[in-house]
Structures are given as structure tokens and as C-alpha cells.
Design an enzyme around this catalytic site. Structure first.
Site, PDB file in Angstrom:
ATOM      1  N   ASP A  36       0.839  -1.201   0.000  1.00  0.00           N
ATOM      2  CA  ASP A  36       0.000   0.000   0.000  1.00  0.00           C
ATOM      3  C   ASP A  36       0.872   1.249   0.000  1.00  0.00           C
ATOM      4  O   ASP A  36       0.577   2.242  -0.657  1.00  0.00           O
ATOM      5  CB  ASP A  36      -0.900   0.024   1.244  1.00  0.00           C
ATOM      6  CG  ASP A  36      -1.986  -1.045   1.153  1.00  0.00           C
ATOM      7  OD1 ASP A  36      -2.024  -1.769   0.137  1.00  0.00           O
ATOM      8  OD2 ASP A  36      -2.789  -1.147   2.105  1.00  0.00           O
ATOM      9  N   ASP A  40       0.814   4.286  -2.575  1.00  0.00           N
ATOM     10  CA  ASP A  40       0.587   5.677  -2.154  1.00  0.00           C
ATOM     11  C   ASP A  40       1.696   6.591  -2.672  1.00  0.00           C
ATOM     12  O   ASP A  40       1.455   7.739  -3.044  1.00  0.00           O
ATOM     13  CB  ASP A  40       0.541   5.778  -0.621  1.00  0.00           C
ATOM     14  CG  ASP A  40      -0.752   5.191  -0.072  1.00  0.00           C
ATOM     15  OD1 ASP A  40      -1.687   4.959  -0.878  1.00  0.00           O
ATOM     16  OD2 ASP A  40      -0.823   4.944   1.151  1.00  0.00           O
ATOM     17  N   LYS A 118     -26.039 -13.734  -7.930  1.00  0.00           N
ATOM     18  CA  LYS A 118     -26.850 -12.516  -7.940  1.00  0.00           C
ATOM     19  C   LYS A 118     -26.347 -11.671  -6.776  1.00  0.00           C
ATOM     20  O   LYS A 118     -26.653 -11.932  -5.610  1.00  0.00           O
ATOM     21  CB  LYS A 118     -28.332 -12.837  -7.776  1.00  0.00           C
ATOM     22  CG  LYS A 118     -29.188 -11.605  -7.939  1.00  0.00           C
ATOM     23  CD  LYS A 118     -30.644 -11.964  -8.105  1.00  0.00           C
ATOM     24  CE  LYS A 118     -31.462 -10.741  -8.457  1.00  0.00           C
ATOM     25  NZ  LYS A 118     -31.383  -9.664  -7.465  1.00  0.00           N
TER      26      LYS A 118
END
Ligand code: IVH
Length: 676
Positions: A36, A40, A118
Site C-alpha cells: 500500500d 501511495d 446474484k
């Protein structure tokens, strides 16, 4: 050779490509390659370069996902093609019917299907022009949707731009097209959002779908961005369609960079569809988002076109939503009910939920120990179960919110305020006030019921009104009612009032045994009442009996004898009996007592089957039991007689097989004939 330093435009373009690649790996493929922090760093690099060169900012730059200024209001736009909904199937049979209908229309033996999940979110149509995301529309009313482009752009699994190579290989170079799919809020984000809301004293969202809808339709895209929504594509609308199946469409969507749900399959024939459905429901609880069924689509696009649409939905697709026997809902409250014996039982008040084929809003909680066992509190999300005509019950707590309210049983009767009594060793609290209106209603309903005084027309609704209007404050008041009083009540006319009065009048001739049963003495059921009537031949004699004398009656033990004495110890009851007698209700058996009870059928077991011409089943059983015989429900070698009437079935066959003697009605009558 020295390489030229990259120009800002080149560097911006390189960073965008890099970021897009990692977004796709992370949000679409769930296969991140960088941390991460690294991601960033790339994003910050892009943002600072763009800040220095605002002329280079484009709408599809990954930096533009987190929208700028909140929108002022909601704008709408027409859908390119109506957004329809799916027809539903609730069980296997309905799925097979869907298959049969489609095969018949297409004159095919077997069809190929694509099965998908669904997803329980909201549908979103996203248009692309020249490879760039240009418009995102909610379903709205199906014809016109709300424009939510800025918000949709914050969804990381939705590409803002599609590269030329991918467009070209999908046959979409230079074409405008529209993708349709479902926006969902993953369960972990849902939980995070709700706990933040509760901390901020805001009401929690009921389910991830509402939460996703709120996030997508908010006017501030920063809020959408913080909600971590995901987009799963399931349809592609374009003028040029070099594809022949829906399965290929899904693969194309995936190659264009869209997230397509991996839980899908293509099968030949409906059996494979049912197998997929079963598998999907089995793993429902382990999915990171909610589903509300599976979707089945005819695979061939040519066949889809041939099948077409009804007014509301395609004939080539159906949603399969098997009816759950268990469902989650919110426990909104607990109330207590007072029964005929004064037993006070707690009852769950639920947010209405469709389960086992009906909408349920109440469930039994049995007693306070059950509430403790379930560790139940108001506000909890609970799992409830209902099958067949069984009373719905709470199985367990699924979620306990911070602001749940623990429930304590009331100390006093909720109806008459009399302090409740919980006897030692008992799990039930009771209201001991015999004239408590709640108890009275139950007692009156029992008194008037068919097997007791048989006052036709005096059912729950009438009793309710008679007690609420204080026309009745005890059982005996029934015999003081007038036709005018009854006719004045809701839903009662002169005719029905006259019928009730006539039924009350004829109830005075009810045989003693049923009168004893009608009094509602604890533990005194129909059979005990009959034995007591036979033994004492009158209510006065019963009242005067000692406990030993009472226990001389067959089947009366200490528990029953105590209950009978308790009943006669209450002044109110004595008064009521006097009133019944004064009204002319049968309180004694006529004629001299039989010298000795005739128990000639003692030890003999009878089975009744079919319909007799003159005796009801209860009457036939009564005759046998009065003479000491037993009536059983099933035929075995131990059965002494089978009494067979019209339309006797398997029991008669079995009796013949086992050689059990068979009696007809006449034979039973002569066997049970008595002198009186
Ligand atoms: S196909 C003509 N596939 O279910 C409609 N719909 O009533 C074709 N949904 O609101 C829809 N997952 O948003 C399709 N895999 C899926 C779906 C799906 C969820 C939603 C859809 C629509 C509703 C159908």
C-alpha cells in the site's frame, strides 16, 4: 548514450500507467504486487506533478477518482436501453419450468446456460466513449437514472480508461459502449462504516446494499471514495457485437479490465444449473459480499434475441432465490403475553422478514431462561427459523450492536399489574389474579370452545370485545349477555347476535364432563374431566372431596388433586359456580349413580378408522373409554379390535393382515351398550 530526462508529460503518463496496472491487480484481480505504501508513493508522485502542471490533468487520470467539489443536486439522464429486472424462481420446480418454457419456444432439446451469482447491491450502467468513462447512471425507474459519474469514478475496480489494444481485440475500437453491473459494499467495509456511524451517534445501515446505495448516491464523492465499493460487470451493450455467447461477453469484459465475478460457470442443461446453485448457496456465508440468489442466463446471444422480453424482464434469464427457512432479522422488542393459566411468556417482536414462505414478525421465546440462554437483547440481529406451520423461533444471535438493550421480565402482570409469581423449580412466571383481563380472555375462549361449552360464534374476536367493553368480567357473565349488547359490537349484526344467544342458551345443557373441562382447572383435560364427572357425578361433590377422595379417581394424582382444591379455594370461583348453576348450566349428573362402574372393556385396545354413520370419532372413543377400554392410533398385534367405518384405509388392511377382529358401527354399539 545518455538518455534524455523524461518530460513532465511523459513522467505523468508513465505514473498513470503504473498506477492503473496496480489498481487493476489489486481491485480487479485481487493480486496486489506492491505494498500500500508503494502504491501511495506512486499516487503522491502523480498528484504533485499534476499540481505543478494543471494543464496536463485529464478526467481519466487515477488522481481524479477522489472527486473535487460536492455536487449541488441530482441530475438525471435517460438509459440507452431500459434497465429491466429479472423474474424470480423460488424453488427447483420453478427453475425447471423456466427451462421448459425456453426450450419449448426455441424448439430445443437442451440449452446451454451461464450461471452467475446474484450480487446484492445496486445496478449501475457505465458508458464509455473513445475508451473513456463518460457517464455512470443508477437504475432509477429503469428508463431514467441518476447521474453518479463522479461517485462511480471513485470505485477502484471500475476502469476510467480502457487502452486501445484491449478495445481493439474486443472489437470495440472507436465504438461507444455501455457496461452494466452491480455495485456492492464488501462486508468488511460495511462493518467498518457501521461502527464509525455508531461512534458518531448516527443510525447504523440495515444492510450492505442500503449502505452501498447511500454511498453511491451521496452528493459528495469523497464519501463514496471512503466506502470502498466494488463493481462487478455482467453485461455489455455495444452496436458492434463480434460475440456469440454471454460467456464470451464476460470474458471480453474481463479483458477490458472490468472485474467479473469469478463464481460463474457455463453448463449444458438445467441439472448443471441446479448443481451450481447448490454449491453457491453452500458457500454463501464465506463470500466477502452478500448475494441474494444466483442468476441463470441462456448462453447463446442468438437464442436470447429469439426469446426476447416480457413487459418487465428477459425471457432468457431468471433469478433463483430458494426460500430460506432461516433468515436474519432485527429483534425490535420483546413483549409478554398472559395465558389462560396466568403463564407469562415473552415473545420476540421482529422486523418483518420473509421466511419459509411467509412474512414473520413474531417468534416465541418460551421463557426468561431461554432469553438468558440465547444471550438475547433488543437491537440484536437474530437468526430465526420457520418450517411448515411450526411457530417461528429464534435460533441464535448473529450480531450484537453496542447500543443493545437487555430485557428483564416484568415483576408485575403487564395487563392487571398484579405481582407475578415464579414458583420454585418452575421456569414460568404467572399472574395469579384469576380475573386478570388477559387470563379472562383466554379462559373465555377455552370455555366457549367446541370441545368445552361449544358456544358457536364466540370466538377470539368476540371475546376480545366483550372483555374490553367489560360486558364480561367472569365466565358466568356469559349467561347474562343480551342480544342487544352483542348486536352493539363491531362486526356483529342482529342475526349473528341472535345466533350467539341461541348457542349460549343451548350450552346450558352441556354434559357435566365438558362443563368440568370448560372451567379450565389446571391439568384437568378432557379425559380427567370425564373421570371426575363419572366419579363425583356433580361439582358440589367434587368441591367437598378431600385430596384422598379426589385421588381415588383414576388418573388423578397429587398434582391434579392440589390444582382442584386450589380452584375451589378461591371465593371468586365459588361465586362463579353459583352463578353458572343459577343460570341453569348442568352442574350434576341426573339419575342415581351406577352401583359399580362397569369396566367390562378394561385392558382392551381399540383402533378407530374411517367414518361411522351415526357416531363421531369422539363419541365412539368416549363409549369405549367409559367402559375402561383404550383407544390407540395405530394397529399392532396387541390391538383387540379395529372399528371400521366408511372409507377405512391402511389401518383396516393392516388389521386384516394381522388377523385383528374388525367391528362395524352396529357391533361397537352393541359391545358398548349400557343400561342407563
Ligand atoms: S443480469 C434484465 N446478472 O439483479 C436484467 N443481474 O432484477 C439483467 N443483479 O437489479 C440483469 N447480480 O442489478 C444480472 N449477475 C447478475 C446480477 C444481476 C445482481 C441485479 C441487477 C438487477 C437485479 C435483477
Amino acid at each position: 548514450m545518455t538518455s534524455q530526462p523524461a518530460s513532465p508529460a511523459e513522467e505523468i503518463s508513465r505514473l498513470r500507467e503504473e498506477i492503473r496496472k496496480h489498481e487493476h491487480l489489486y481491485y480487479v484481480l485481487d493480486q496486489p504486487e506492491v505494498s500500500d505504501a508503494e502504491f501511495d508513493r506512486l499516487m503522491k508522485g502523480l498528484q504533485s506533478l499534476e499540481a505543478e502542471h494543471p494543464e496536463l490533468i485529464t478526467a481519466s487520470s487515477p488522481s481524479q477518482r477522489v472527486g473535487g467539489v460536492p455536487r449541488e443536486g441530482v441530475e438525471k439522464a435517460a438509459h440507452s436501453v431500459a434497465m429491466m429486472s429479472l423474474d424470480n424462481a423460488f424453488n427447483e420446480e420453478e427453475i425447471r419450468e423456466f427451462d421448459a418454457r425456453a426450450r419449448e419456444r426455441l424448439a430445443e432439446e437442451q440449452l446451454d446456460y451461464v450461471c452467475e451469482l446474484k450480487l446484492d447491491g445496486l445496478s449501475l450502467a457505465v458508458r464509455f466513449s473513445n475508451g473513456l468513462l463518460s457517464l455512470a447512471l443508477t437504475r432509477g425507474d429503469g428508463t431514467t437514472g441518476e447521474i453518479v459519474t463522479e461517485n462511480a469514478k471513485t470505485i477502484r475496480s471500475l476502469p476510467l480508461e480502457i487502452n486501445d489494444a484491449a478495445l481493439k481485440s474486443a472489437g470495440l475500437a472507436g465504438a461507444d459502449f455501455e457496461v452494466r453491473g452491480e455495485v456492492v459494499m464488501p462486508l468488511n467495509s460495511f462493518q467498518r462504516v457501521n461502527s464509525e456511524r455508531l461512534k458518531a451517534d448516527q443510525p447504523a445501515y440495515v444492510n450492505p446494499r442500503n449502505s452501498a446505495a447511500g454511498a453511491l448516491r451521496t452528493l459528495d464523492a469523497k464519501i463514496t471514495a471512503s466506502r470502498n465499493l466494488a463493481y462487478f460487470a455482467y453485461a455489455l451493450h455495444a452496436d458492434t457485437v463480434p460475440r456469440s455467447t454471454h460467456w464470451e461477453t464476460l470474458e471480453t469484459l474481463s479483458s477490458l479490465g472490468f472485474k467479473v465475478n469469478p463464481n460463474r460457470t457455463n453448463v449444458s442443461g438445467i441439472d448443471g444449473v441446479l448443481a451450481f446453485a447448490e454449491e453457491s448457496f453452500a458457500k454463501r456465508d464465506s463470500l466477502p459480499y452478500e448475494i441474494d440468489g444466483v442468476v441463470i442466463k441462456v448462453d447463446s446471444l442468438t437464442q436470447q434475441r429469439e426469446l426476447g422480453f416480457t413487459a418487465k424482464s428477459p425471457r432468457w434469464a431468471i433469478a433463483f432465490k430458494p426460500q430460506a427457512e432461516q433468515q436474519e432479522t432485527i429483534l425490535e422488542g420483546i413483549d409478554v403475553q398472559v395465558g389462560r393459566t396466568g403463564a407469562v411468556t415473552p415473545r420476540a417482536l421482529l422486523k418483518p422478514v420473509f421466511v419459509g414462505g411467509v412474512t414473520v414478525s413474531r417468534a416465541t421465546l418460551h421463557n426468561e431462561d431461554e432469553i438468558a440462554r440465547l444471550e438475547l437483547a433488543i437491537g440484536d440481529t437474530v437468526l430465526i427459523q420457520r418450517s411448515g406451520d411450526v411457530i417461528p423461533k429464534v435460533i441464535r444471535v448473529v450480531h450484537r450492536p453496542h447500543d443493545r438493550l437487555t430485557f428483564g421480565m416484568p415483576a408485575n402482570c403487564p395487563i392487571c399489574d398484579t405481582p407475578l409469581v415464579r414458583e420454585e423449580g418452575e421456569v414460568i412466571r404467572r399472574c395469579v389474579n384469576v380475573s386478570c383481563p388477559a387470563r379472562l380472555k383466554e379462559s373465555l375462549q377455552h370455555f366457549a370452545s367446541r370441545r368445552a361449552m361449544n358456544i358457536e360464534g364466540m370466538g377470539e374476536q368476540l371475546v376480545e370485545q366483550l372483555v374490553d367493553t367489560t360486558l364480561l368480567s367472569g365466565l358466568a357473565d356469559v349467561y347474562a349477555l343480551t342480544q342487544e349488547q352483542i348486536a352493539g359490537l363491531d362486526r356483529m349484526g342482529d342475526k349473528s347476535a341472535a345466533n350467539v344467544i341461541a348457542a349460549i342458551e343451548s350450552s346450558k345443557k352441556t354434559p357435566l364432563a365438558r362443563v368440568i373441562f370448560a372451567l379450565g382447572i389446571r391439568y384437568v383435560g378432557e379425559r380427567t374431566a370425564q373421570l371426575l364427572a363419572d366419579g363425583f357425578r356433580g361439582i358440589e361433590a367434587m368441591r367437598g372431596a378431600t385430596r384422598d377422595q379426589l385421588e381415588e379417581v383414576e388418573e388423578v394424582g397429587p398434582r391434579i388433586s392440589e390444582a382442584i382444591q386450589d380452584f375451589f379455594a378461591a371465593d371468586r370461583n365459588i361465586e362463579m359456580l353459583a352463578q353458572l348453576a343459577a343460570a341453569g348450566v348442568v352442574m350434576e349428573m341426573k339419575g342415581p349413580p351406577p352401583v359399580k362402574r362397569d369396566l367390562r372393556l378394561k385392558g382392551q385396545t381399540f383402533v378407530l378408522t374411517g367414518t361411522l354413520a351415526n357416531l363421531t370419532r369422539d363419541e365412539a372413543a368416549g363409549r369405549i373409554q367409559a367402559l375402561g377400554g383404550k383407544v390407540s392410533g395405530s394397529v399392532s398385534k396387541k390391538t383387540n379390535y379395529v372399528v371400521a367405518g366408511e372409507k377405512a384405509g391402511s389401518k383396516l388392511e393392516k388389521a386384516t393382515e394381522l388377523g385383528v377382529p374388525i367391528l362395524d358401527e352396529a357391533a361397537l354399539l352393541s359391545l358398548t351398550e349400557t343400561e342407563s
